[in-house]
Scaffold this active site. Structure first.
Site, short mmCIF file in Angstrom:
data_model
loop_
_atom_site.label_atom_id
_atom_site.label_comp_id
_atom_site.label_asym_id
_atom_site.label_seq_id
_atom_site.Cartn_x
_atom_site.Cartn_y
_atom_site.Cartn_z
CG ASP A 74 -0.69 0.04 8.30
OD1 ASP A 74 -1.42 1.02 8.58
OD2 ASP A 74 0.53 0.15 8.08
CE LYS A 134 0.86 1.55 4.33
NZ LYS A 134 1.47 2.88 4.63
#
Length: 311
Positions: A138, A11
């Protein structure tokens, strides 16, 4: 059951705003995170003796209980109430380690998805998200992926609809000798910017609403120009880490990037381009300069989803 393969994408942070401190000591964040087509692969097979083992093609990566893959597997087995479950896991590592790209978190999320399938478990998606949030801030994003608004510690997700047409793409840079401690980055942010932290939950809510209505989302949808990327951690890391300054300068020299920024707490850096062809052209144009400066590079498209089982 035959071996299963799960893709675990990296990401980037397209927005990272440190709002203030929470009652639990964590920072309250307002972020936009985006999955990209730079992926690790987890290969999973059942073990006959109920052990959980992990191998990796990177010998420098720990494969013991400190690895999020092993921690995720252990948690899933404990929550299932079936101690006889086991798995042999092999990790093909392509996302650089310690890069601010959530590679470890994505691998852990992939273990939850893959082992649920391998072991024939029936946890609901909200239950998997709750386990992911226990393991790391996350990880819920890595589980769902795509483009998401992320609040709280990063575990509170709001999906952003994908844009029509070809996906945007990024050129990523990372110096292999460079690393940034995430706790240090947040601590330094508090030292330098703590006086400006918001302290009222109502003020947090106002900033979250402002992000929902921000020009960034219009830029991602293709209905407006992309604004500069905000990363509050970049403001404190860039002055103190030479490779971050050098890499950002390289990316700013590329041909008309839509935005240039650091991802997360660094030290990975990225430039956004209209499509993969443009990102690859920028990679080729900067290849000699990147090699001379010691940077590794990757060109990859935005990805509309998080971890996924291979068909």
């Amino acid at each position: 059951m035959a071996e299963l393969t799960v893709c675990a994408p990296a990401k980037i942070n397209l927005h990272l705003e440190v709002l203030g401190l929470r009652a639990d000591g964590f920072h309250e964040l307002a972020m936009v995170m985006q999955s990209i087509e730079l992926v690790d692969a987890l290969h999973l097979a059942p073990s006959a003796d109920g052990t959980i083992s992990l191998r990796c093609d990177r010998p420098d990566l720990p494969v013991d209980g400190s690895n999020l893959i092993v921690r995720a597997a252990t948690m899933l087995r404990e929550r299932s109430g079936l101690p006889e479950l086991g798995a042999h896991i092999r990790l093909e590592k392509r996302i650089p380690v310690g890069a601010g790209l959530a590679g470890g978190s994505s691998d852990g999320a992939a273990a939850l998805v893959g082992l649920q399938a391998l072991w024939g478990l029936r946890f609901s998606h909200p239950e998997l998200l709750a386990m992911a949030a226990e393991l790391g801030s996350d990880m819920p994003f890595c589980l769902d992926g795509g483009t998401q608004l992320c609040f709280g510690r990063g575990e509170v997700l709001e999906k952003v609809p994908p844009a029509e047409g070809d996906p945007l793409a990024v050129l990523l840079l990372k110096h292999p000798a460079s690393s940034v401690s995430t706790p240090w980055a947040y601590g330094r942010c508090r030292e330098l910017r703590g006086h400006a932290y918001l302290r009222d939950p109502h003020a947090f809510a106002q900033r979250r609403e402002a992000l929902r209505r921000s020009p960034l989302l219009a830029g991602l949808a293709g209905t407006a120009a992309m604004p500069p990327v905000r990363n509050d951690l970049q403001e404190v890391v860039e002055p103190e880490v030479a490779s971050v300054r050098e890499g950002l300068e390289l990316l700013r020299r590329s041909d008309r990037p839509l935005a240039v920024a650091m991802s997360g707490s660094g030290p990975s850096l990225f430039a956004v381009f209209p499509d993969l062809d443009c990102a690859q052209a920028a990679q080729a144009a900067l290849a000699a300069a990147c090699t001379a400066a010691g940077f590794e590079s990757w060109a990859c498209a935005f990805r509309p989803r998080g971890v996924s089982l291979e068909p």
